[in-house]
Design a protein around this motif. Sequence first.
Motif, PDB file in Angstrom:
ATOM      1  N   LEU A  49     -24.304  -5.168   0.600  1.00  0.00           N
ATOM      2  CA  LEU A  49     -23.670  -3.855   0.202  1.00  0.00           C
ATOM      3  C   LEU A  49     -23.289  -3.193   1.338  1.00  0.00           C
ATOM      4  CD1 LEU A  49     -22.783  -2.292  -2.375  1.00  0.00           C
ATOM      5  CD2 LEU A  49     -24.916  -1.048  -2.039  1.00  0.00           C
ATOM      6  N   ALA A  50     -23.838  -3.194   2.345  1.00  0.00           N
ATOM      7  CA  ALA A  50     -23.508  -1.973   3.417  1.00  0.00           C
ATOM      8  C   ALA A  50     -22.334  -2.761   4.194  1.00  0.00           C
ATOM      9  CB  ALA A  50     -24.705  -2.008   4.702  1.00  0.00           C
ATOM     10  N   HIS A  51     -22.206  -3.966   4.072  1.00  0.00           N
ATOM     11  CA  HIS A  51     -20.941  -4.703   4.638  1.00  0.00           C
ATOM     12  C   HIS A  51     -19.696  -4.236   3.867  1.00  0.00           C
ATOM     13  CE1 HIS A  51     -18.242  -8.308   5.548  1.00  0.00           C
ATOM     14  NE2 HIS A  51     -18.369  -7.749   6.539  1.00  0.00           N
ATOM     15  N   PHE A  52     -20.077  -4.491   2.570  1.00  0.00           N
ATOM     16  CA  PHE A  52     -18.846  -4.122   1.775  1.00  0.00           C
ATOM     17  C   PHE A  52     -18.329  -2.949   1.720  1.00  0.00           C
ATOM     18  CE2 PHE A  52     -17.415  -2.234  -2.269  1.00  0.00           C
ATOM     19  CZ  PHE A  52     -16.386  -2.910  -2.645  1.00  0.00           C
ATOM     20  N   VAL A  53     -19.260  -1.712   1.980  1.00  0.00           N
ATOM     21  CA  VAL A  53     -18.944  -0.492   2.083  1.00  0.00           C
ATOM     22  C   VAL A  53     -18.238  -0.200   3.614  1.00  0.00           C
ATOM     23  CG1 VAL A  53     -19.956   1.821   2.558  1.00  0.00           C
ATOM     24  CG2 VAL A  53     -20.803   0.372   0.861  1.00  0.00           C
ATOM     25  N   SER A  54     -18.635  -0.897   4.364  1.00  0.00           N
ATOM     26  CA  SER A  54     -17.895  -0.820   5.856  1.00  0.00           C
ATOM     27  C   SER A  54     -16.582  -1.329   5.974  1.00  0.00           C
ATOM     28  CB  SER A  54     -18.822  -1.501   6.831  1.00  0.00           C
ATOM     29  OG  SER A  54     -18.737  -2.895   6.574  1.00  0.00           O
ATOM     30  N   CYS A  55     -16.045  -2.336   4.856  1.00  0.00           N
ATOM     31  CA  CYS A  55     -14.725  -2.783   4.860  1.00  0.00           C
ATOM     32  C   CYS A  55     -13.949  -1.969   4.027  1.00  0.00           C
ATOM     33  CB  CYS A  55     -14.725  -4.157   4.027  1.00  0.00           C
ATOM     34  SG  CYS A  55     -15.850  -5.512   5.070  1.00  0.00           S
ATOM     35  N   LEU A  56     -14.481  -0.869   3.241  1.00  0.00           N
ATOM     36  CA  LEU A  56     -13.565  -0.007   2.713  1.00  0.00           C
ATOM     37  C   LEU A  56     -12.696   0.623   3.495  1.00  0.00           C
ATOM     38  CD1 LEU A  56     -16.238   1.642   0.071  1.00  0.00           C
ATOM     39  CD2 LEU A  56     -14.279  -0.200  -0.354  1.00  0.00           C
ATOM     40  N   PRO A  57     -11.522   1.009   3.230  1.00  0.00           N
ATOM     41  CA  PRO A  57     -10.595   1.782   4.144  1.00  0.00           C
ATOM     42  C   PRO A  57     -11.244   3.080   4.307  1.00  0.00           C
ATOM     43  CG  PRO A  57      -9.466   1.534   2.061  1.00  0.00           C
ATOM     44  CD  PRO A  57     -10.952   0.768   2.055  1.00  0.00           C
ATOM     45  N   HIS A  58     -10.934   3.575   5.623  1.00  0.00           N
ATOM     46  CA  HIS A  58     -11.673   4.746   5.858  1.00  0.00           C
ATOM     47  C   HIS A  58     -11.158   5.449   7.326  1.00  0.00           C
ATOM     48  CE1 HIS A  58     -14.427   2.005   7.803  1.00  0.00           C
ATOM     49  NE2 HIS A  58     -14.579   2.909   8.885  1.00  0.00           N
ATOM     50  N   LEU A 113     -18.561 -11.756   0.291  1.00  0.00           N
ATOM     51  CA  LEU A 113     -17.923 -11.324   1.338  1.00  0.00           C
ATOM     52  C   LEU A 113     -16.925 -10.347   0.921  1.00  0.00           C
ATOM     53  CD1 LEU A 113     -17.248 -13.690   4.482  1.00  0.00           C
ATOM     54  CD2 LEU A 113     -18.677 -11.654   4.396  1.00  0.00           C
ATOM     55  N   SER A 114     -16.681  -9.066   1.145  1.00  0.00           N
ATOM     56  CA  SER A 114     -15.785  -8.340   0.416  1.00  0.00           C
ATOM     57  C   SER A 114     -14.417  -8.958   0.561  1.00  0.00           C
ATOM     58  CB  SER A 114     -15.630  -6.781   1.230  1.00  0.00           C
ATOM     59  OG  SER A 114     -14.504  -6.244   0.821  1.00  0.00           O
ATOM     60  N   THR A 115     -13.656  -8.724  -0.767  1.00  0.00           N
ATOM     61  CA  THR A 115     -12.270  -9.126  -0.946  1.00  0.00           C
ATOM     62  C   THR A 115     -11.399  -7.786  -0.739  1.00  0.00           C
ATOM     63  OG1 THR A 115     -12.399  -8.833  -3.286  1.00  0.00           O
ATOM     64  CG2 THR A 115     -12.939 -11.265  -2.391  1.00  0.00           C
ATOM     65  N   TYR A 116     -11.951  -6.889  -0.670  1.00  0.00           N
ATOM     66  CA  TYR A 116     -11.181  -5.559  -0.708  1.00  0.00           C
ATOM     67  C   TYR A 116     -10.130  -5.459   0.302  1.00  0.00           C
ATOM     68  CZ  TYR A 116     -10.418  -0.494  -1.689  1.00  0.00           C
ATOM     69  OH  TYR A 116      -9.907   0.518  -1.946  1.00  0.00           O
ATOM     70  N   HIS A 117     -10.406  -5.785   1.318  1.00  0.00           N
ATOM     71  CA  HIS A 117      -9.529  -5.677   2.581  1.00  0.00           C
ATOM     72  C   HIS A 117      -8.317  -6.852   2.457  1.00  0.00           C
ATOM     73  CE1 HIS A 117     -11.802  -9.218   3.817  1.00  0.00           C
ATOM     74  NE2 HIS A 117     -10.813  -9.728   4.473  1.00  0.00           N
ATOM     75  N   LYS A 118      -8.659  -7.898   1.424  1.00  0.00           N
ATOM     76  CA  LYS A 118      -7.231  -8.688   1.066  1.00  0.00           C
ATOM     77  C   LYS A 118      -6.509  -8.006  -0.045  1.00  0.00           C
ATOM     78  CE  LYS A 118      -9.702 -12.809   2.673  1.00  0.00           C
ATOM     79  NZ  LYS A 118     -10.215 -14.052   2.384  1.00  0.00           N
ATOM     80  N   ARG A 119      -7.250  -7.343  -0.847  1.00  0.00           N
ATOM     81  CA  ARG A 119      -6.427  -6.924  -2.061  1.00  0.00           C
ATOM     82  C   ARG A 119      -5.780  -5.427  -1.653  1.00  0.00           C
ATOM     83  NH1 ARG A 119      -9.821  -6.266  -7.309  1.00  0.00           N
ATOM     84  NH2 ARG A 119      -7.497  -6.213  -8.021  1.00  0.00           N
TER      85      ARG A 119
END
Length: 1487
Positions: free
Chosen positions: A595-604, A672-678
Amino acid sequence: MATPLVAPLTPINLNDAGTMKTSQGHKAVVEATKDGPSSMSLTPNVNSDVKSQDPDIAGESSSIINRVEFGDEAHQWPGDSDSEEEETWMWLIASNSVSTRAAQTTKEEVQAVLENANEGTPSVRSLMAKQDSSVIITNPREYQLELFEKAKKQNIIAVLDTGMCPVENLQAPHIDQSAGSGKTLIAVLLLRHILDQELENRAMGKKRRIIIRDFYIPLEDSANRPKVFGMTASPVDARVDVVKAAKELETLLHSQIATTSDLSLLRNSISRPNENLGVYKHLVRPYDTPLCAELKARFGDLESLSKILTFAREATSQLGDWCADQVWQDALTEEESLKAERKMERFFLRDQENRPMKLLDKELIRLREVKDIVRQWRFGPPTIEGNNLSPKVLLLHQYLMVTFEMPTDAKCIIFVKRRKTARLLLKLLSQIGSSHMRPDLLIGSRYGDFGDVKISFRQQVITLMKFRKGEINCLIATSIAEEGLDIPDCNLVIRFDLYDTLIQYIQSRGRARHANSKYLHMIEEDNRVHFQAVNDVRSGEQVMRKFCEALPADRLLQGNDAKLETALLKEKAERKYTDPETGATLTYASSLVVLAHFVSCLPHHSDTTQQAVYTMSVENKQFVCEVILPENSPLHSATGWPASRKATAKRSAAFEACLILRRKGHLDKNLLSTYHKRLPHMRNARLALNTKKSNEYNMRIKPKLWSETRGSRPDRLYMTVLQLETPESLGRPSQPLSLLTRTLLPDFPSFQLYLHGNKTSNVLCKSISRSFEANVPMMDELTEFTHRIYNDIFNKIYEVDQAVMSYWLAPVLPGWMQSATKQNPEMLIDWTIVKFVHQNQQEFRWTRDIPHDQLLNRYIIDRWAGSRRFFSEAVEPTMRPRDPIPDGSIRNKKFTNDILDHSINLYGNSRKNQKFSEDQPVMRTYQVPTRRNFLDEMTDDNKKEQTTCYVCPEPLKFSALPVSVVSMAYLFPSIFHRLESYLIALEGCDLLGLSVKPELALEAMTKDSDNTEEHRNNHIQLQRGMGKNYERLEFIGDCFLKMATSIPLFSSNPDDSEFEFHVNRMMMICNKNLLETALDLKMYEFIRTQGFSRCTWNPQGMKQLEGRDWNKPLEEFGKHHLGGKSVADVCEALIGAALLSPNNPGELANMDMAVQAVSTLVSNEHHNVTKWADYYPLYAKPKYQLAQATASQIDLAKQVEKIHDYHFKYPRLLRSAFIHPSYTFAAEKIPCYQRLEFLGDSLLDMASINFLFHRHPDKDPQWLTEHKMAMVSNKFLAALSVKLGFNKHVRSSTAVIEYQNREYVVELEEAEREAKGARDYWMNTKQPPKNLSDIAEAYIGAIFVDSEFNYKEVERFFDAHIRWFFEDMSIYDTFANNHPTTYLHNLMGLSFGCTNYRLMASEIPSIVPGGPVTSVAVVMIHNQIVCEGQASSGKNAKVKASQNARKLLQGISSREFKHRYGCDCEGDIKDWVGKDGSGVRMVGTAI
């Protein structure tokens, strides 16, 4: 007297017992030279180990692999276009520049991938280590929440180190790392809880709880006693028995002391300063300066001067001679003297028996003598020589000079005991301090004896604001700054005067919380009292700490559970998830890391770190944890299973969050987070269509109406009358024409024609609903009349076949309007003219027996030249056929011998064979210009055309058509072209099921240049005379589309997050989706991209026998090139047209038709409604909205209703509008405002744009967009929230939010006071906290939902609270012009008059699959690339390029610009308002 030496600053090393030693272990006194301290560095306490901010994550490992694959995606450049040669050349230059940048970017990406590859497979720990970290935790920490829960149950005295709530450092570009332990935050949480509880009790009829002072102890029932929550860093003084004093305090307040069990819980939150001693040489004994001695000798008996005499004498020792003399100068100003005199008068009046008034007069005279002596005394400037300054002041001065030697962001507080001392030090440092030091006072608002300093509370607030912003960087403060006030963290705290108590020491030290801060104790050499004071506070602090640590276990805050791993092994409820494809396993332990890794991948922002926040509550003696993710996360929060230990509950919450993220596709099969791809895909959805690339499509030239009704001779006809509103503008007689068709035509709007001589007139088109019978003779006559117009006027001959004719023309009687509704339309036709033309089908030729008066006012045709047509004006009796052609008249290019020669338009033998009379008259005529496009203004060439022509009648023929008919018929091609355009556009609307006004339908379908969508840019291949293009309709249609798609998403998807709303909405409204729908419907056929053409107005279906372009079929002209974005823009414009086509007069909008247009064009399952009323049935009220409202929530609704007169049926819905995402869901079981804010944002956009669109009908979309930015900006909406008091109702668990809100409110209120009624006062503040603008939008969303989707409530709110600010939009020109691209356009166009410039952008795909797309923008001036910008999107790249160009061009003169770039443009140079309202005034430049 010998000059005192100054001791250097000596680092302190404090051991556990609290004894004080130097870093060398010796006594803390070191000799120094006169030149100052030998070393100014302090011993740092630096831990170089990098640790995770969450102790539960520290030490965890993971084998999750983040793979990077290479792709072969090639860069796609803009396709071929039909732009002009210059534009193509500019694009080639821009493409070359982008190619260079692409190569460089690709090289950088490859290098980065190789570096990552060399590092091996990165673990989650290594990925986490690369994230920016910050010590600050801007949300409640676990020990704070634990303390809060304790305080809810019983009275508590919290002993925590001093410090305010976490705040953002306004000076540094990062978040401050020196936040305190957060006692204030706990108090705020508890106060809010108590108020809610009190409201509940009162709603239930219970008695009010009473105050502690009068009734606390006598009350036996503890339930009726108010809660006590005390906060302190030092509960008792060190000079008493600590244990005894603490127990007495607990008894007195009926409370229990609670503190942290382990100081490590606070070390992550509190940055402790490095403490040092500043040892100065012995101070001299107090003495009298010459000034003081003289005044004492003469006026020492004056009672009013006694305190000043005493202080001035003491100042000689503590501060030095200069400061001692300044005491008198400060004390005897005009204001202070009057104060002293008034005080003396009151004193004598109270004791008149013992003090006669005569003595008062004498004392006043003597006091004025003192004032005269001081005024005449020569006060020299301060120096560091002799006794001018004391050793204590010299040491302070030297330390400050080193601190502020260079420009710095450092902040300093100097603590003194007395207000007069602070004033004297300020005066001194203002004269001898560093130029980089900006000192000021911070003292109490009490106004003491005369000679004292008067400081108001408002001045205190302003001083703190300036200190926070860095305008002041050195505060000289009394004890008021030790505690209670919200003072920014300091780099340096100096105790100029030592503390008297442990409390003063701890509190003043708490101000030095900045990273690597320093705390300086200033003590006198060999002064045992000073040394003992330092030792006392240090040892007292140790005793208090040991006492707190010895408290019972139930009063110690544990934070995270001890023996964590053991507890986890014993937890029976622990679960696992294994991905069936990859085998990746998610456990309670690894869920925190995932979860911490997912949050770190969010744009900020690159300067901040994203974190998940865990909040704990107790239910049935079990811990329940809720994890709250950042605002931009697709998941807002998740709640775990109950557990016996907090650590397990925390992991359970993380586990649940990971499961939800995996289920929704936000975690891939490797977890792994897919957010940075979407995200790049979503962000660029609207940009997926290349604006420069175009495809060839079919274009409808003629309306389908004609072909559908042809095929036989009609038996009934419908009439549409065409008439000029001002027929006199033609300059000759005219009469209306009627267009006779097989079917009834719609009512067309009037439109403007540009006639000769710069005159204009509107065309009125009236369709008569009644038809009339058309018999065979009548049809023959009408057919002949129509063909005669084609032949005589337009030199075209068609095969006569009534079955293939689509329409007929006929003259209309003057005065037809009076009888149009009463008579048969047939009676409106001027049959006299029709029959005359039918009966005279042969040519009229001149003969000698024709009288001259019959030659006047006739329409004459050159038999051999189709372009030569004349209106006869006069017979010239004095002129003969063989006379030379008069000057100023039209001449035949080849035959210019004489007038007769000029009249014969034959060549070769044909000319020789013709013989004409030389005795015929000469006529002056008006040769009809060849211009046919009257939909556009006359060009310069048109204006230069000569029209006077002298001809002989015999070579010509006379038409049977009267001049009045011909005058109007010449306008028919332009009129008919516009009518056909209306019909084609309406057919396009019919295809969508829309009943749109013809003018709006055509406007929505009109693309008049290759770059219509590039507002304010020079138009490329502009098609003149097409009327309004789709820009404005696309602007309002885009806004309605956003709102219309937001409503069903909000209504039908109660479980979706704001992120999913945005994604789904973007998929509906993106250009790509609109294009696909438009292509399926073949909407491209109806788009108008070609202006008037001589070839396309001709009748369809009739076989042309003679005339220009007789062998070219119309289909050859039915092709056009369109960019995908242009087609999508037309779709949005059609939505705007539907919206602006109301059914009933007086209405401004047709919401139902616009909703239907949206459903058709987005073609998406999320929007399947056909009218506005269909939206609300989609909404199923969630449980939280229907639940019983608490007294606190009802009270909120009542308070808000006083602000805006709307009564909420569901108060819990209103509460949701004020709940920040950081606020735990468990507190009230109400979601945060994000969903309502998503809805309210689109509603407010619509209301704002609707206001601008109708109030400013002539403004282009660029202007509308720029000025809309002010109305929906965070700045304005935050100010609106404050004005309405919404900020008082925000509920958050984030300390920084409350702090920032409070700070902004103070600044905004100050700006409003200084604005003195100006409506744009809100622009004069810094950027506000975003939550304030969010709640304004969320409130709008809430009233919309509560009112059952009544949009009128949104408009009512807008009119009541927003409209007033924007009645005059000119005051916001500055706001709009400050946008970089707008500023660049204004700078180039208005300041420099340059029109040959471009701002272009292109995308560079990433070589890494799923990697972000890079966009490059360039600014070109006269084919020179002068600046570029690079960003993740084309929009931001243009902004950066504009910013760089602005830096390059701002400040140069127009002459210099033209010389530098070879600019020869002749654009108008005008004044305009630039940044900060300063403007750019470049009307001319001096030589």
